[in-house]
Design an enzyme around this catalytic site. Structure first.
Site, PDB file in Angstrom:
ATOM      1  N   HIS A 151       1.113  -1.404   0.176  1.00 63.63           N
ATOM      2  CA  HIS A 151      -0.247  -0.067   0.031  1.00 63.63           C
ATOM      3  C   HIS A 151       0.961   1.424  -0.109  1.00 63.63           C
ATOM      4  O   HIS A 151       1.838   1.058   0.593  1.00 63.63           O
ATOM      5  CB  HIS A 151      -1.067  -0.138   1.028  1.00 63.63           C
ATOM      6  CG  HIS A 151      -0.777  -0.135   2.583  1.00 63.63           C
ATOM      7  ND1 HIS A 151       0.201   1.452   2.677  1.00 63.63           N
ATOM      8  CD2 HIS A 151       0.320  -1.196   3.403  1.00 63.63           C
ATOM      9  CE1 HIS A 151       0.918   1.338   4.082  1.00 63.63           C
ATOM     10  NE2 HIS A 151       0.982  -0.561   4.061  1.00 63.63           N
ATOM     11  N   ASP A 171      -4.535 -19.370  10.723  1.00 64.92           N
ATOM     12  CA  ASP A 171      -3.999 -20.461  11.756  1.00 64.92           C
ATOM     13  C   ASP A 171      -3.964 -19.759  13.189  1.00 64.92           C
ATOM     14  O   ASP A 171      -3.482 -18.839  14.102  1.00 64.92           O
ATOM     15  CB  ASP A 171      -2.592 -19.752  11.761  1.00 64.92           C
ATOM     16  CG  ASP A 171      -1.344 -21.069  11.867  1.00 64.92           C
ATOM     17  OD1 ASP A 171      -1.467 -20.723  12.901  1.00 64.92           O
ATOM     18  OD2 ASP A 171      -0.687 -21.316  11.043  1.00 64.92           O
ATOM     19  N   SER A 201       1.888  -5.677   6.583  1.00 66.56           N
ATOM     20  CA  SER A 201       1.244  -5.034   5.408  1.00 66.56           C
ATOM     21  C   SER A 201       2.565  -5.041   4.849  1.00 66.56           C
ATOM     22  O   SER A 201       3.767  -5.154   4.853  1.00 66.56           O
ATOM     23  CB  SER A 201       0.831  -3.692   5.070  1.00 66.56           C
ATOM     24  OG  SER A 201       2.230  -2.972   5.375  1.00 66.56           O
TER      25      SER A 201
END
Length: 446
Positions: free
Chosen positions: A247, A374, A389
Site C-alpha cells: 500500500h 492459523d 502489510s
C-alpha cells in the site's frame, strides 16, 4: 423431381438437427469458454469445453503449445473432458475447437516467460526522503504588529509540496531555513514552485520576522522525511527489483501520498506486538537493526507499495529457492499461506483462507479478502496487525499477492492485492495494463 424434393428435405432436416444440437445446453456452455488465456512458460493448464461429443482441436503454433501431450497441429479430443495445455516457450498461439468441421469456439493463448521470485516476509525499516518539503500545517508569526501566516497569505495549502525556492531545488528543511533567513534580511520575497496534486504553481512568499527569536519565518509546518516499518513482499533475482508494503505511504498529518525524493530500506527486528481487537487493529513494534547496512533504495511509492533495487538476495528467507508467480485470474478462493515475522527476525509461515477473489482486468488495490485461520498467529497477534502489510501470500506453491489492510472491526480479516500489480509497479511487467485505479482503501493499512 421426387429426388430433388427428398434431397431438399434431408438437407433441411440435417440443418434443423445441427441447429438443435448447437443450441442445446452443452453447446450454449461454450460461451463460458475463455476467448483469451494467459499462461506461464513451463506450467500445465487445463481447458474444459463441456460438450459431450468428440471433436478436433486445431493448434496454430504447436512449437509454443503442446495439447494433451502432443505436438500435432490437429488433435482429436473428447470435448467433455479437460484438455491439458503445456506451454513450451513464450509466444502466442490460437486453439480452435471444431465439431464435424464446424468451428465452435477458439481461444488465444499468450505464453509469458517463466518468472520466479524470492518471497519475502522479512521485517524492514523504511527511510523516506520527500522530493522537496511537504506542507503539513500553518502557524502564526508574531511580528510585533500582528499575527499571521505568510505562507497561508501566499496561497500555500496543507498538502502542497514545495520543490523549488528561487529556482533552486529543495532537499531538506535546513535548506529552507537558510534561504528564508537570507531573503528576510534582504527584505526580498521568495519565489516558490509548488506541486499540488497534478498542478504546478508559481507562488511568491514574503518572510516575516518573529519578534520572539528574531528569526524569519514562513508560517508553515513542513516535513522532509518519513520513517516506519513494514514487510518485504518479493525480490526478483534477475532484475534485483523488490516490492514491499502493498500500500502507499501517506503523510500522517495530510493523508497525502509521499512523493519520493530518496529513500532506503534497512533490516528491522520485531520487539513486541500489540494484539488486534475489534475497533483496534493492533501493531507490530520493531526497531531498525544494523542501519549502516542498507538493503536497497526506494524509487517509487505507489498505491501498491514501495519499490526499488536491492543489492543482494534477502537474508533469512523462508524458502531456499525462488517460487513461480500466479497471474491475477489464477488466484482462487481457498487455503493459502502468508510469510511474516512476529518475533525478532525469523520469517514464519501461517495459514490463511482467501475468502473472496475479486476478478480484476486492470490494477486495483483490493483484489482479495483474506482471513487468518492459523491458531498460533491468532493467539500472538489477533490476526492482521499494522506492520504486517506486504507479507507475501502463497497459494499452491505460487506467490499470488500481499497483505495490504486489516478490517478495523474484524482484525482476523483484511484485504490483499495481486502480485501482478506489484510487479508492474516494480518494472517487472507481465502484461500491458491501464494505469492503476486510484482507490481509498476501506480499512487500516496493515
Amino acid at each position: 423431381m421426387i429426388r430433388q424434393n427428398k434431397r431438399k428435405w434431408m438437407g433441411s432436416f440435417l440443418l434443423l438437427i445441427t441447429a438443435l444440437v448447437v443450441s442445446s445446453t452443452p453447446f450454449r456452455d461454450l460461451s463460458s469458454f475463455p476467448h483469451e488465456l494467459r499462461v506461464m512458460e513451463g506450467s500445465l493448464e487445463q481447458l474444459r469445453v463441456s460438450v459431450p461429443v468428440m471433436g478436433t482441436l486445431v493448434n496454430s503454433n504447436p512449437d509454443i503449445l503442446h495439447v494433451n501431450g502432443t505436438q500435432a497441429r490437429e488433435v482429436s479430443v473428447d470435448l467433455s473432458k479437460p484438455m491439458s495445455v503445456e506451454p513450451r516457450r513464450a509466444g502466442e498461439a490460437q486453439l480452435q475447437v471444431k465439431w464435424r468441421n464446424i468451428p465452435l469456439t477458439a481461444v488465444k493463448v499468450n505464453v509469458l516467460p517463466d518468472l520466479r521470485l524470492y518471497p519475502g516476509g522479512q521485517s524492514i525499516g523504511v527511510k523516506l526522503q520527500t522530493a522537496g518539503v511537504l506542507v503539513v500545517g500553518h502557524h502564526l508569526v508574531d511580528d510585533g504588529k500582528s499575527k499571521f501566516s505568510p505562507g497561508e497569505q501566499s496561497g500555500i495549502h496543507v498538502g502542497d509540496m514545495i520543490v523549488k525556492m528561487n529556482d533552486l531545488y529543495i532537499n531538506d528543511m535546513s535548506d529552507v531555513k537558510k534561504m528564508i533567513n537570507e531573503a528576510g534580511k534582504k527584505n526580498h520575497p521568495v519565489q516558490l514552485l509548488v506541486v499540488r496534486g497534478k498542478e504546478k504553481l508559481n507562488l511568491t512568499l514574503q518572510p516575516a520576522k518573529d519578534k520572539k527569536d528574531n528569526e524569519y519565518r514562513m508560517g508553515l509546518y513542513i516535513r522532509d522525511s518519513a520513517a516506519g516499518v513494514g514487510t518485504l513482499t518479493f525480490y526478483d533475482p534477475q532484475s534485483k527489483a523488490y516490492g514491499a508494503l502493498g500500500h502507499v505511504i501517506s503523510d500522517v498529518d495530510t493523508g497525502q501520498a509521499i512523493v519520493v525524493g530518496d529513500g532506503q530500506i534497512v533490516q528491522a527486528s520485531v520487539t513486541s506486538i500489540e494484539k488486534g481487537q475489534s475497533g483496534n487493529p493492533g501493531e507490530k513494534f520493531a526497531r531498525f537493526y544494523n542501519e549502516s547496512e542498507v538493503l536497497g533504495n526506494i524509487t517509487k511509492n505507489t498505491p501498491f507499495g514501495i519499490f526499488g533495487k536491492m543489492k543482494d538476495e534477502p537474508k533469512r528467507s523462508f524458502y531456499d529457492e525462488p517460487l513461480p508467480v500466479a497471474l491475477a485470474e489464477q488466484v482462487e478462493e481457498g487455503p493459502a499461506k502468508i510469510l511474516t515475522v512476529v518475533n525478532g527476525q525469523k520469517v514464519e509461515e501461517f495459514d490463511i483462507e482467501i475468502a473472496n477473489v475479486i476478478k480484476q482486468h486492470f490494477p486495483a488495490t483490493k483484489g482479495m479478502i483474506i482471513k487468518v485461520t492459523d491458531k498460533r498467529l491468532l493467539e500472538k497477534t489477533g490476526g492482521i496487525v499494522q506492520g504486517m502489510s506486504g507479507s507475501p501470500i502463497i497459494q499452491k506453491g505460487k506467490i499470488v499477492g500481499a497483505v495490504t489492510h486489516v478490517f478495523v472491526n474484524d482484525p482476523t480479516s483484511g484485504y490483499g492485492c495481486y502480485i501482478e500489480w506489484m510487479l508492474r509497479d516494480a518494472g517487472v511487467n507481465v502484461r500491458n495494463a491501464p494505469e492503476a485505479e486510484q482507490q481509498s482503501p476501506i480499512g487500516k493499512a496493515a
